[in-house]
Design a protein around this motif. Structure first.
Motif, mmCIF file in Angstrom:
data_model
loop_
_atom_site.group_PDB
_atom_site.id
_atom_site.type_symbol
_atom_site.label_atom_id
_atom_site.label_comp_id
_atom_site.label_asym_id
_atom_site.label_seq_id
_atom_site.Cartn_x
_atom_site.Cartn_y
_atom_site.Cartn_z
ATOM 1 N N GLU B 93 29.284 35.985 75.939
ATOM 2 C CA GLU B 93 27.874 36.128 76.293
ATOM 3 C C GLU B 93 27.337 37.416 75.681
ATOM 4 O O GLU B 93 28.058 38.415 75.622
ATOM 5 C CB GLU B 93 27.702 36.138 77.807
ATOM 6 C CG GLU B 93 27.514 34.751 78.350
ATOM 7 C CD GLU B 93 27.118 34.702 79.805
ATOM 8 O OE1 GLU B 93 26.573 35.690 80.318
ATOM 9 O OE2 GLU B 93 27.357 33.656 80.412
ATOM 10 N N GLY B 94 26.123 37.374 75.249
ATOM 11 C CA GLY B 94 25.533 38.570 74.653
ATOM 12 C C GLY B 94 24.043 38.368 74.514
ATOM 13 O O GLY B 94 23.429 37.649 75.306
ATOM 14 N N ALA B 167 37.320 42.794 82.137
ATOM 15 C CA ALA B 167 36.778 41.470 81.812
ATOM 16 C C ALA B 167 37.271 40.972 80.461
ATOM 17 O O ALA B 167 37.405 39.771 80.253
ATOM 18 C CB ALA B 167 35.257 41.518 81.833
ATOM 19 N N ARG B 168 37.539 41.893 79.555
ATOM 20 C CA ARG B 168 37.930 41.485 78.201
ATOM 21 C C ARG B 168 39.344 40.922 78.137
ATOM 22 O O ARG B 168 39.664 40.168 77.237
ATOM 23 C CB ARG B 168 37.802 42.676 77.240
ATOM 24 C CG ARG B 168 36.398 42.794 76.645
ATOM 25 C CD ARG B 168 36.425 43.589 75.368
ATOM 26 N NE ARG B 168 36.689 44.999 75.591
ATOM 27 C CZ ARG B 168 35.760 45.891 75.882
ATOM 28 N NH1 ARG B 168 34.508 45.532 75.974
ATOM 29 N NH2 ARG B 168 36.063 47.159 76.053
ATOM 30 N N THR B 169 40.210 41.323 79.053
ATOM 31 C CA THR B 169 41.591 40.848 78.972
ATOM 32 C C THR B 169 41.783 39.646 79.893
ATOM 33 O O THR B 169 40.895 39.276 80.644
ATOM 34 C CB THR B 169 42.591 41.940 79.405
ATOM 35 O OG1 THR B 169 42.585 41.994 80.825
ATOM 36 C CG2 THR B 169 42.243 43.292 78.854
ATOM 37 N N HIS B 191 34.840 37.940 86.478
ATOM 38 C CA HIS B 191 34.863 36.556 85.980
ATOM 39 C C HIS B 191 33.627 36.276 85.120
ATOM 40 O O HIS B 191 33.739 35.724 84.025
ATOM 41 C CB HIS B 191 34.916 35.582 87.157
ATOM 42 C CG HIS B 191 34.671 34.164 86.752
ATOM 43 N ND1 HIS B 191 35.626 33.398 86.119
ATOM 44 C CD2 HIS B 191 33.566 33.374 86.852
ATOM 45 C CE1 HIS B 191 35.119 32.199 85.858
ATOM 46 N NE2 HIS B 191 33.874 32.168 86.292
ATOM 47 N N LYS B 192 32.459 36.682 85.629
ATOM 48 C CA LYS B 192 31.214 36.398 84.911
ATOM 49 C C LYS B 192 31.166 37.056 83.546
ATOM 50 O O LYS B 192 30.571 36.539 82.615
ATOM 51 C CB LYS B 192 30.010 36.868 85.734
ATOM 52 C CG LYS B 192 29.582 35.858 86.767
ATOM 53 C CD LYS B 192 28.286 36.301 87.374
ATOM 54 C CE LYS B 192 27.756 35.289 88.358
ATOM 55 N NZ LYS B 192 26.550 35.775 89.015
ATOM 56 N N ALA B 193 31.786 38.230 83.450
ATOM 57 C CA ALA B 193 31.744 38.949 82.176
ATOM 58 C C ALA B 193 32.885 38.522 81.262
ATOM 59 O O ALA B 193 32.967 38.974 80.121
ATOM 60 C CB ALA B 193 31.820 40.451 82.437
ATOM 61 N N SER B 194 33.768 37.656 81.736
ATOM 62 C CA SER B 194 34.930 37.283 80.924
ATOM 63 C C SER B 194 34.637 36.026 80.110
ATOM 64 O O SER B 194 33.627 35.350 80.325
ATOM 65 C CB SER B 194 36.143 37.043 81.833
ATOM 66 O OG SER B 194 36.002 35.807 82.493
ATOM 67 N N THR B 244 38.853 31.254 86.829
ATOM 68 C CA THR B 244 39.505 32.328 87.574
ATOM 69 C C THR B 244 39.753 31.890 89.014
ATOM 70 O O THR B 244 38.868 31.302 89.637
ATOM 71 C CB THR B 244 38.598 33.584 87.579
ATOM 72 O OG1 THR B 244 38.252 33.897 86.228
ATOM 73 C CG2 THR B 244 39.290 34.779 88.206
ATOM 74 N N LEU B 245 40.935 32.192 89.516
ATOM 75 C CA LEU B 245 41.229 31.946 90.930
ATOM 76 C C LEU B 245 41.291 33.306 91.615
ATOM 77 O O LEU B 245 42.073 34.172 91.227
ATOM 78 C CB LEU B 245 42.566 31.207 91.062
ATOM 79 C CG LEU B 245 42.927 30.765 92.471
ATOM 80 C CD1 LEU B 245 41.943 29.728 92.998
ATOM 81 C CD2 LEU B 245 44.335 30.167 92.509
#
Lengths: 117, 480
Positions: B93-94, B167-169, B191-194, B244-245
């Motif tokens: 996202e960007g 978030a990146r990993t 989660h939202k940023a991943s 994601t859990l």
């Protein structure tokens, strides 16, 4: 006239707010006077570049994509902005000196040596 | 007879799109499409992207793709390069800036452009305008992403710096912190940023269900696995596939299930309850607890190997009492939120009320503060919230654990004055009620300077301010 160009390597940087390098040069009667200065910014911030342009008494700013907030601010500070420029910054500077540079211009050197894929 | 690759022309040097009749198909899509070659030069764009960027296809062919879309993708390194190397589709996202100088939030999906010969000719970038989604999210929640998490305190700034890295990993994350400190919000923000943001975010409270039910909830069951299992149930691990859990209250997870979770983390597969067929899942685990897992490991109630497996990335959320700078920010935020939601004309809290709230310890942290503000805004019939509009429990409040307030108890007098009682000293003393934030700020500065023996650099550090800000504030409050 003092000109500031936001750059990325040899090109005009695609995004004003993500630029980390700028070129400042002075021109007189269509000629560059003195040595152009390249300044590496400590981070990327549209606000910082606006501040720098004001501090340096820049008259013309050439950049790629710029948000309207920054554009209007610079305009309010009486700085002329030619935005949306794509291509080598050297060509952009020369076009600006001959008064040929228009917003959104895609300069001849924008596609690698004019070559099509 | 199979077609020879040379007959399809894919091995020739002519542009890929001459061979594939996809232009009209691309133009019918309601997504921006950009094809770039290996040198990231534009091969073509579709009609939607023409509208989104303001450039026509003809003028941008051969131009560097990033100059056309003007995205912030480059701040993520070279995603196109990563896609070409890994051959995996990537979603990010960007935003982009178009020719009308508008910043548009966009979801990018980058896939390799692969010929039938297996050769990678470049990449296809899909741009999905998510402005409407963002607007909707803002309308529903007031904020989006981790904008929901607020704070200026140095401890929160550290969290904000860690969030994008986390978030990146894809590594497991362990979020610790007292109850009500915002562990759920942080997990959701990660989660939202991943890159998993398009897939589900599923929360399971490990402390809410008995062991057998929790096992079935997490791993699902097959029909007939136990009495009442009249149909197959997928379980949360399967439902969270690709996403994601979030396992909250992980410290309450029974030991037998800890082994099963550990196996899933290692092997990415498991047996549903009563099932004989393994199920493979691709799920990122974020765990949270208010307990000290290290201590639970020492006590033998939490497996050490699972602790280390979860504790790859650790975020510790500070309690509200350690976020002095954020108290007023959060108070103001919740006040505005509830005033707007309840359509009230309340203008704010009076000084006595602020003093009372400032000296309260908030064992329930931000959740408790939020509830108190909601109560007060609801109860207050006029423009100013006074102490009597606060919950009764607060008026007979417990002492704050901070050193300065640890031994004090507040009593509200009829005239609205706050009297702080010290159990050690029966002689009560009257606290001057501050007239507003200015006074509180002045007090904060004085406390910081006293603590550091007048050292302004250290005081500024303590306050989370720059030296120049502290200097300005000292001057403003006439403390020089």
């Amino acid at each position: 006239m003092k000109i500031l160009i936001t750059i990325q390597k040899d090109e005009v940087a695609p995004r004003f707010d993500l630029t980390s390098e700028i070129l400042i040069t002075e021109t007189q009667e269509g000629k560059i006077t003195g040595e152009p200065r390249i300044i590496l910014l400590p981070g990327t911030s549209g606000e910082d570049i606006c501040g720098l342009a004001i501090k340096e008494n820049v008259a013309l700013l050439i950049c790629g994509g710029i948000e309207d907030t920054h554009y209007q601010y610079l305009k309010w500070k009486k700085i002329k902005v030619v935005d949306g420029v794509i291509g080598p910054h050297e060509q952009a500077l020369h076009s600006a000196m001959t008064n040929d540079l228009r917003p959104g211009a895609i300069l001849p050197g924008a596609s690698i040596h004019g070559e099509k894929p | 007879m199979p077609k020879k690759k040379t007959q399809t022309g894919f091995q020739s040097k002519t542009p890929l799109l001459d061979q594939l009749d996809v232009s009209s198909l691309l133009d019918s899509m309601i997504l921006g499409v950009l094809f770039v070659d290996r040198a990231r030069r534009v091969i073509t764009i579709n009609r939607f992207l023409e509208a989104l960027t303001g450039y026509s296809r003809e003028e941008v062919v051969g131009v560097q793709g990033e100059n056309v879309i003007r995205s912030n993708l480059s701040s993520n390194g070279d995603p196109v390069g990563r896609v070409l190397t890994s051959e995996q589709t990537m979603t990010l996202e960007g935003d982009i800036i178009n020719q009308s100088r508008k910043k548009i939030p966009v979801r990018f999906t980058i896939s390799p452009l692969q010929l039938t010969s297996g050769q990678k000719e470049g990449a296809m970038i899909l741009l999905e305008d998510i402005s409407l989604l963002k607007d909707l999210d803002n309308k529903i929640h007031g904020f989006s992403g981790h904008e929901k998490i607020m704070g200026n305190s140095p401890k929160m700034q550290e969290i904000f710096e860690l969030l994008p890295i986390t978030a990146r990993t894809d590594a497991s994350v362990l979020i610790t912190g007292e109850t009500g400190t915002g562990k759920d919000l942080v997990a959701e923000a990660i989660h939202k940023a991943s890159k998993r943001s398009r897939f589900p975010f599923i929360k399971v409270n490990c402390g809410a269900l008995p062991e057998t039910l929790l096992e079935s909830e997490l791993f699902g069951h097959v029909r007939g696995a136990f009495t009442g299992a009249d149909k197959d149930k997928p379980g949360m691990f399967r439902l969270a596939h690709g996403g994601t859990l979030f396992l909250t209250e992980i410290g309450d997870l029974p030991l037998p299930l800890q082994v099963k979770i550990l196996t899933v983390l290692d092997d990415k597969e498991f047996f549903p309850v009563g099932g004989s067929k393994k199920v493979s899942v691709d799920v990122r685990i974020i765990a949270a607890t208010h307990r000290d897992l290290g201590e639970l490991v020492r006590q033998g109630t939490f497996r050490e190997d699972l602790f280390y497996r979860l504790n790859v990335l650790r975020l510790h959320l500070p309690p509200l009492r350690e976020r002095e700078d954020d108290f007023h920010l959060l108070l103001d935020h919740f006040f505005r939120e509830f005033r707007a939601n309840l359509k009230k004309k309340t203008k704010g809290f009076n000084a006595a009320c602020l003093k009372l709230l400032s000296s309260y310890s908030f064992p329930g942290n931000i959740r408790e503060l939020r509830n108190i503000v909601e109560y007060a805004v609801n109860v207050c019939p006029d423009e100013t919230i006074r102490p009597e509009h606060l919950p009764k429990t607060l008026l007979s409040m417990e002492p704050a654990p901070s050193p300065s307030a640890a031994s004090t108890r507040a009593t509200l007098r009829e005239n609205g004055e706050i009297v702080m009682d010290t159990p050690a000293n029966t002689a009560a003393f009257t606290m001057p009620v501050p007239v507003g934030w200015g006074e509180v700020e002045k007090d904060m500065i004085l406390k910081a300077l006293t603590k550091t023996g007048g050292n302004r650099s250290r005081a500024a550090e303590l306050l989370g301010w720059s030296r120049s800000k502290l200097w300005r504030k000292i001057k403003h409050h006439d403390l020089a």
